[in-house]
Every structure is written in structure tokens, then in C-alpha cells.
Write a protein that holds these residues in place. Sequence first.
Motif, PDB file in Angstrom:
ATOM      1  N   MET B   1       0.839  -1.205   0.000  1.00 43.37           N
ATOM      2  CA  MET B   1       0.000   0.000   0.000  1.00 43.37           C
ATOM      3  C   MET B   1       0.874   1.256   0.000  1.00 43.37           C
ATOM      4  SD  MET B   1      -3.376  -0.001   2.336  1.00 43.37           S
ATOM      5  CE  MET B   1      -3.021   1.424   3.329  1.00 43.37           C
ATOM      6  N   THR B   2       0.554   2.188  -0.893  1.00 42.16           N
ATOM      7  CA  THR B   2       1.384   3.393  -0.910  1.00 42.16           C
ATOM      8  C   THR B   2       1.050   4.281   0.279  1.00 42.16           C
ATOM      9  OG1 THR B   2      -0.241   4.381  -2.330  1.00 42.16           O
ATOM     10  CG2 THR B   2       1.731   3.492  -3.403  1.00 42.16           C
ATOM     11  N   GLU B   3       2.062   4.952   0.746  1.00 40.94           N
ATOM     12  CA  GLU B   3       1.856   5.811   1.909  1.00 40.94           C
ATOM     13  C   GLU B   3       1.125   7.099   1.488  1.00 40.94           C
ATOM     14  OE1 GLU B   3       4.435   8.196   5.185  1.00 40.94           O
ATOM     15  OE2 GLU B   3       5.487   6.857   3.834  1.00 40.94           O
ATOM     16  N   ILE B   4       0.189   7.517   2.293  1.00 39.71           N
ATOM     17  CA  ILE B   4      -0.544   8.741   1.949  1.00 39.71           C
ATOM     18  C   ILE B   4       0.322   9.938   2.298  1.00 39.71           C
ATOM     19  CG2 ILE B   4      -2.629  10.068   2.406  1.00 39.71           C
ATOM     20  CD1 ILE B   4      -3.931   7.403   3.226  1.00 39.71           C
ATOM     21  N   THR B   5       0.593  10.779   1.294  1.00 44.06           N
ATOM     22  CA  THR B   5       1.433  11.948   1.566  1.00 44.06           C
ATOM     23  C   THR B   5       0.625  12.981   2.324  1.00 44.06           C
ATOM     24  OG1 THR B   5       0.832  12.999  -0.485  1.00 44.06           O
ATOM     25  CG2 THR B   5       2.791  11.591  -0.529  1.00 44.06           C
ATOM     26  N   LYS B   6       1.339  13.941   2.957  1.00 39.19           N
ATOM     27  CA  LYS B   6       0.641  14.934   3.784  1.00 39.19           C
ATOM     28  C   LYS B   6      -0.322  15.790   2.968  1.00 39.19           C
ATOM     29  CE  LYS B   6       4.262  18.418   3.597  1.00 39.19           C
ATOM     30  NZ  LYS B   6       5.214  19.210   4.312  1.00 39.19           N
ATOM     31  N   ASP B   7      -0.035  15.972   1.655  1.00 40.12           N
ATOM     32  CA  ASP B   7      -0.921  16.780   0.823  1.00 40.12           C
ATOM     33  C   ASP B   7      -2.205  16.047   0.462  1.00 40.12           C
ATOM     34  OD1 ASP B   7       0.693  18.894   0.973  1.00 40.12           O
ATOM     35  OD2 ASP B   7       1.370  18.877  -1.107  1.00 40.12           O
ATOM     36  N   HIS B   8      -2.187  14.721   0.588  1.00 43.46           N
ATOM     37  CA  HIS B   8      -3.390  13.959   0.285  1.00 43.46           C
ATOM     38  C   HIS B   8      -4.178  13.610   1.535  1.00 43.46           C
ATOM     39  CE1 HIS B   8      -1.142  13.465  -3.463  1.00 43.46           C
ATOM     40  NE2 HIS B   8      -2.336  13.490  -3.987  1.00 43.46           N
ATOM     41  N   GLN B   9      -3.586  13.863   2.685  1.00 43.39           N
ATOM     42  CA  GLN B   9      -4.309  13.596   3.927  1.00 43.39           C
ATOM     43  C   GLN B   9      -5.409  14.635   4.076  1.00 43.39           C
ATOM     44  OE1 GLN B   9      -1.178  13.597   6.778  1.00 43.39           O
ATOM     45  NE2 GLN B   9      -0.876  11.408   6.624  1.00 43.39           N
ATOM     46  N   LYS B  10      -6.567  14.176   4.547  1.00 41.91           N
ATOM     47  CA  LYS B  10      -7.699  15.094   4.648  1.00 41.91           C
ATOM     48  C   LYS B  10      -7.383  16.210   5.650  1.00 41.91           C
ATOM     49  CE  LYS B  10     -10.300  12.941   1.732  1.00 41.91           C
ATOM     50  NZ  LYS B  10     -11.282  11.925   1.975  1.00 41.91           N
ATOM     51  N   ILE B  11      -6.884  15.808   6.801  1.00 41.41           N
ATOM     52  CA  ILE B  11      -6.457  16.808   7.783  1.00 41.41           C
ATOM     53  C   ILE B  11      -5.026  16.462   8.193  1.00 41.41           C
ATOM     54  CG2 ILE B  11      -6.866  17.839  10.061  1.00 41.41           C
ATOM     55  CD1 ILE B  11      -9.825  17.010   9.739  1.00 41.41           C
ATOM     56  N   PHE B  12      -4.179  17.447   8.123  1.00 41.75           N
ATOM     57  CA  PHE B  12      -2.784  17.201   8.500  1.00 41.75           C
ATOM     58  C   PHE B  12      -2.255  18.401   9.285  1.00 41.75           C
ATOM     59  CE2 PHE B  12       1.715  17.984   7.594  1.00 41.75           C
ATOM     60  CZ  PHE B  12       2.275  16.805   8.042  1.00 41.75           C
ATOM     61  N   THR B  13      -1.768  18.139  10.477  1.00 32.24           N
ATOM     62  CA  THR B  13      -1.138  19.232  11.223  1.00 32.24           C
ATOM     63  C   THR B  13       0.252  18.783  11.667  1.00 32.24           C
ATOM     64  OG1 THR B  13      -1.797  18.623  13.462  1.00 32.24           O
ATOM     65  CG2 THR B  13      -3.394  19.869  12.207  1.00 32.24           C
ATOM     66  N   LYS B  14       1.159  19.744  11.668  1.00 33.30           N
ATOM     67  CA  LYS B  14       2.513  19.433  12.136  1.00 33.30           C
ATOM     68  C   LYS B  14       2.940  20.522  13.123  1.00 33.30           C
ATOM     69  CE  LYS B  14       7.112  18.205  10.411  1.00 33.30           C
ATOM     70  NZ  LYS B  14       7.521  17.761  11.679  1.00 33.30           N
ATOM     71  N   ASP B  15       3.255  20.099  14.303  1.00 34.95           N
ATOM     72  CA  ASP B  15       3.683  21.006  15.375  1.00 34.95           C
ATOM     73  C   ASP B  15       2.696  22.165  15.571  1.00 34.95           C
ATOM     74  OD1 ASP B  15       5.892  19.445  15.691  1.00 34.95           O
ATOM     75  OD2 ASP B  15       7.198  20.688  14.453  1.00 34.95           O
ATOM     76  N   LEU B  16       1.444  21.881  15.409  1.00 29.74           N
ATOM     77  CA  LEU B  16       0.419  22.933  15.529  1.00 29.74           C
ATOM     78  C   LEU B  16       0.398  23.474  16.960  1.00 29.74           C
ATOM     79  CD1 LEU B  16      -1.916  24.274  13.858  1.00 29.74           C
ATOM     80  CD2 LEU B  16      -3.425  22.607  14.916  1.00 29.74           C
ATOM     81  N   THR B  17       0.638  24.769  17.076  1.00 29.43           N
ATOM     82  CA  THR B  17       0.747  25.379  18.407  1.00 29.43           C
ATOM     83  C   THR B  17      -0.099  26.642  18.466  1.00 29.43           C
ATOM     84  OG1 THR B  17       2.989  24.556  18.568  1.00 29.43           O
ATOM     85  CG2 THR B  17       2.400  26.314  20.087  1.00 29.43           C
ATOM     86  N   LYS B  18      -0.802  26.806  19.575  1.00 31.21           N
ATOM     87  CA  LYS B  18      -1.526  28.050  19.808  1.00 31.21           C
ATOM     88  C   LYS B  18      -1.199  28.566  21.197  1.00 31.21           C
ATOM     89  CE  LYS B  18      -4.073  31.517  19.336  1.00 31.21           C
ATOM     90  NZ  LYS B  18      -3.737  32.571  18.373  1.00 31.21           N
ATOM     91  N   ILE B  19      -0.658  29.756  21.234  1.00 27.57           N
ATOM     92  CA  ILE B  19      -0.349  30.383  22.520  1.00 27.57           C
ATOM     93  C   ILE B  19      -1.147  31.678  22.597  1.00 27.57           C
ATOM     94  CG2 ILE B  19       1.478  31.375  23.968  1.00 27.57           C
ATOM     95  CD1 ILE B  19       3.449  29.515  22.424  1.00 27.57           C
ATOM     96  N   ASN B  34       0.452  17.083  16.422  1.00 30.29           N
ATOM     97  CA  ASN B  34       0.554  16.433  15.115  1.00 30.29           C
ATOM     98  C   ASN B  34      -0.665  15.541  14.937  1.00 30.29           C
ATOM     99  OD1 ASN B  34       3.087  17.569  14.554  1.00 30.29           O
ATOM    100  ND2 ASN B  34       4.095  15.988  15.761  1.00 30.29           N
ATOM    101  N   ILE B  35      -1.507  15.925  14.006  1.00 29.98           N
ATOM    102  CA  ILE B  35      -2.744  15.167  13.773  1.00 29.98           C
ATOM    103  C   ILE B  35      -2.790  14.767  12.307  1.00 29.98           C
ATOM    104  CG2 ILE B  35      -5.277  15.264  13.837  1.00 29.98           C
ATOM    105  CD1 ILE B  35      -4.922  17.512  15.976  1.00 29.98           C
ATOM    106  N   SER B  36      -3.262  13.574  12.077  1.00 30.02           N
ATOM    107  CA  SER B  36      -3.375  13.096  10.711  1.00 30.02           C
ATOM    108  C   SER B  36      -4.683  12.329  10.570  1.00 30.02           C
ATOM    109  CB  SER B  36      -2.170  12.197  10.429  1.00 30.02           C
ATOM    110  OG  SER B  36      -2.311  11.641   9.177  1.00 30.02           O
ATOM    111  N   VAL B  37      -5.558  12.842   9.703  1.00 27.70           N
ATOM    112  CA  VAL B  37      -6.866  12.217   9.525  1.00 27.70           C
ATOM    113  C   VAL B  37      -7.040  11.861   8.052  1.00 27.70           C
ATOM    114  CG1 VAL B  37      -9.353  12.546   9.769  1.00 27.70           C
ATOM    115  CG2 VAL B  37      -7.819  13.566  11.439  1.00 27.70           C
TER     116      VAL B  37
END
Lengths: 332, 329
Positions: B1-19, B34-37
Motif C-alpha cells: 500500500m502506498t503511503e498517503i502523503t501529507k498533501d493527500h491527507q484530509k487533515i494534517f497538522t505538524k507542530d500545531l501550536t496556539k499560545i 501532530n494530527i493526521s486524519v
Amino acid sequence: MNMTKNQLNKHENRKDISLKLFKIFPFLVLLRESFFSEVCTIKRIIFSLLLMILPPLITLIVFPKELFAINLSLIQSPITIVLLIYTYGFLFPLIITTTISPLIVREVNSKTIYSLISKPLNRIEIITGKFIAAFIFGILINTITLLAIIIYAWILLPFIDLQYFFIVNFIHGIFVIVIFGGLAMGVSCIVKKPRQATLIPVIIIMIFFYFFPSITAYLNISSMYGSESLYKNFQVYQFDLSYQMANIYKSIADFFVPGAISAEAFGPILYTLNIFTFGNTYTCYEYGCVAGVIGYVETSYYLPEISLLYMLLIGLLPMSLGSIKFIKRDFY
Amino acid sequence: MTEITKDHQKIFTKDLTKIYGIGIKTVKAVIKANISVNSGVHGFLGINGAGKTTTMLMLIGGISITFGTAKIKGFKVGTKNAKRLIGFLPQDPTFYENKTGYRYLLYMARLGGKTRIDAILKTNELIKLMGLEDAKNRKIEKYSGGMKQKIGIAAALIHEPEILLLDEPTANLDPLGRVDLIEKIKNLSKEKTIFVSSHILSEIEQMCDNVTIIHKGKVIMSDTIKNIKKMHSQLQNQFVLDTNSNEKMLQVLKRQEFIRNTWIDNENKKIKIITRSPEELQANILKLFSEANVLLKEFSQQESSFQDTFIKIIEGENKNNEHDKKSIK
């Protein structure tokens, strides 16, 4: 609601161009909805028109016909004074600010803003859509008011010129909407409660267009006796927004009808707005002192173009700052 | 199975921070999440104040991101392209109360970029789906909490987004309404990706296959519910036993070294066993039956509930945090 798909398709074909526009620019949908649901309510229309039409109409009814017919032009009649002092100087700005000020803050306060920001709309489109809706409302109210005055004046005095009266007041109305609308929109984007958003512009209008002219009239009394007026000496005109607005009005009127707002016709009244001041003094030879003034002269503290820029800055600077604040704001 | 790239992931966050705030008064609401849906219903779990709503609001562009990136199907969050792909139901949805449900949905559809005809058709379809036919011409201010929630979901669905973000969708509903909504969400998940936040674990367990757990702003776990339960089950050494003579069997069990504790459960009168070695228990259980001379009715390993697992994870995380604080001191 029970249209068949074919009927709906026909309907769609007829409005193809507008539909495409609405699809491309959802902010046109927002504009239309804001206009019909928030701004242009029946209550607001009736209330605004009563406030706008009554003072000039009462003037037309109460004053003798001859007074309006002297210069054969409605722009040079006493109705201009009423429009300048009451309608455009006070009531129209109040209507515009109270219409625009809740538009953004109410959405934020009631959290209905989530409905808008989660849809494919930029935040600047939200502000623009709502501002344009209120702008159209202002134009509509102003046009109806002017047409009502013109129709009544035409019935009363069919021989006088009405064309320039409409053009001058229409253009001035646009400036009033942009300036006070911008101020109200700016405040609406910055403050947190709808009541604050309404109160702040209303207080500004009350101070600068109601109390300020009352005070400045006293500051000019010394010029009646030949001395320099305190108004001029202390450069109070730098902060006098009612003077700036009157200066803009005068220059628009003079552009279309040269000398329309003359010192002879309007001096005694527009002295309160500092467009004119007391003219040449005459001396009582018996006592060797100044006995009084002859006529009125134009003050010309500001070039009209500078007045316009000054006022646009008063309106558009808060709007720009408010827009930046709104764009960067966190809605939680 | 090919790996789903971050651009094809429906929701992708990396180091998402809110201060929030500046200086001493800063509050770290979300820290390097880091969320991946990808598909189906993905649960977003956390106790109150964990950072679920802040994350959701960052994903719709309602809150600015302090650091990190968040993308919706490859598009940066907050852009028009990203917004076209998402439908959002806030925690406490609010509406233009003086509008009717029908008018509100029509407006939302047009804002979502639908033509008038499509908007009318979609509005009618969703009103039917949500069972609001009788109330469609009533003002929203007269709607019940459940009806408002349904209108909120319909508004999120109206422009046919690929991804639904639902922030505690069952919060204002009665038990029947909850069951109904969970069923609807399950049905919707056949066509759409749904990212649903909640702190009601039983509902999440019913709806979702995958979950992300957030605690004090940090994503502490992201996996399938099955795996999380397996990995964190502290009850895998706990067994249930039922025989024709539980008292007799209990005495035999108590004598065994590999049994840590055993007792008869007051509720179901079955024997509960906590063993030191599950393997040893399973190897010797038949021998013990013959020793006690009893007949076996039931012998099973006790499953831990998702709720137990979740509580254990959160408690473990709290202990780790305290330990970290002490070691810093």
C-alpha cells in the motif's frame, strides 16, 4: 418551494450571469443578505426617512414661497441651511452610524460569525460586503429624501432650478456615508459589545456636530467688535469636524453653481459653522471705538480638498485599523 | 500500500501550536500537535479544556496559528480552497434566530458557493434527512436544542464538503437525540471524512475507528481504539470464572502461588481472579478443575472498557507531568 427540477432549471438559465457571479463571489450573497435582513428593514427605512425628510419638508411648508424663489435655484434657498445643519450635519450621520455600527460586532458577539468564517469567504469580504450593503442603504435613503424634497418643491415652485440641488446633495451624501460609515465600521470591528459600537460614533457626532458648533459660536463673538476671534487664534478649526463638513459642502455647491453659498445669503446662519465670519468693522466717530460689523466674509481656514482629505482620514483610518484588527482577530 | 502523503491527507497538522496572550500571562492552549486524519470517523478526545475546540477553530481558520502548519487536503487552513472542503459545527452553534430554518440553510448554501437551484435542492434534501420538514418554516428562535443541533449539522453539510468538523455534536442533545445523531454520523462517514471531538467516550467508541487523544494541549496518543485498548489495558491479568461450585473453586485458587487475589463478585456471583502470570493460570486451570472436582461454566479474560483505558492514560500523563515538574525543581 415545490418547483420541479425543470422549472428550477428554466429559472436558473434566466439568471445565469447573476448565478455565476454569486458562485464566484459568495460575498455578493453576504451583501444581499446583509442588505435585506440587517440593514434595510422596514422599521429602519420608515424611521430614517421620517428623520431625513421632515425638517426640509417642514421648512418648505412653513417658510413663504418667495424666500425660495429669490435666486431661482433651490440650492440657494433656506432649504440648504436645513440640510447642511440638521440633515447632513447631524441626522444622516446618526442614521448611517447606527445602521453600520452593529453589523460586525453583533456577529462576533452572538458567535454567528462562525457561520461566515467557516464558509469560503475572506474576512475582508465580510467587512466589504456589509459596508457596501449599508452604503447602498445610505444612497437609497438620501435619494428618496432628495426626490421627495424636489417633487414637493417642483409642485410648489415649478420655475426654480432643482437639478443642481439634487447633484450637490447627492454627492455630499456619498461623502457623509463614506466618512461616518467608515468610522462606524472601524469601531464595530474593534469593540467587543454592540452597545459600545453604537455609542462611540454617536457620542463623537453629538460632540462634534451638536455641542461643538454651539461653543464655537461664542468663540467668534469677539470678532463682532473688530478683534481677532478666539476660534481663529486658538486654531479651533483644526478639530472642528462640523466646519470641515460644511467646507466640503460649500465647495461642492460652488463647483456646480458658482457662488451658490454666498456670504450675503448664508452668512448669518453659516457663521455658526465658521464658514463665514463677521466682515468689515465700522467705527463710531463720536466715541472712537468699533461700533459693529458690515456683512460677512468667508473664513477659508482650510482648502476644501484638504477638508475632504481630513474627513476621509477620520472615516477611513478607523475602518482600516478595524479591518486589520478583524482580520487578525481570534474568534474563540 | 502506498503511503498517503501529507498533501493527500484530509487533515494534517505538524507542530500545531496556539499560545494566547503575551509575556507572563501566556496560555499554551495547543502545543506541537501532530494530527493526521484520512478517512472515516476520527475521534478527537480530551477532557474539558484539553485544547479540542482551539484545534478545531484553528482548522477552520477562526483562530490564528502561533507556530506549525495545518492543512486540509493540502490547502493551508483558512484559505478559500480549504474552507470549500470543510463543514463545521461549533460546540454551541448559534444562528440568525429571526430566520426560518429553511431560509438559514438556503443562505448557508449560497455562501458555500451553490447556485440558487442547487441550494434549494440541497436545502430540501437536508431538511428531509434531518427530519425537520414540519419546522422548516418556523423561526430558529422557536426551535428546541435538538432541532438547533440538527440545523447546525445541516448547515455544515449544505455545501457538500468532503470533511466534517464536529465539535462536541451531541452536547446539547437528549439520549434519543444522541442515538439518532450517532447513527447519522455513521451513515455520513461512508461518503465523508468526519473529525469529531467529544469527551463522551462511549459515543466516540460507537462512532470512531481512530482517535487522537489530547491532554493539556498536547497530543498524547493517536491510533485505533482497538490498539489503544490493547496497549494500555491494565486489566489483561484479570479473569472471570464461573463453575457449578464457586466457593469450592475459590478455596483451591487461593492456594495457588500465581494467583495474586481472588474473590466472588457480589453482583454476578462469579469468581474474579487477578493473576501474577496469565500464562501460568491458563496452563494450570484444567488441573485445578479436576482438583476441586467442579464443572466449568465460563472462563474468560476480562476486557477493559475504553473509558477505563482513557482514564488510565490521562492519569498516567498527569503523573508524568508531576514527575517532570519535580525533576525540574
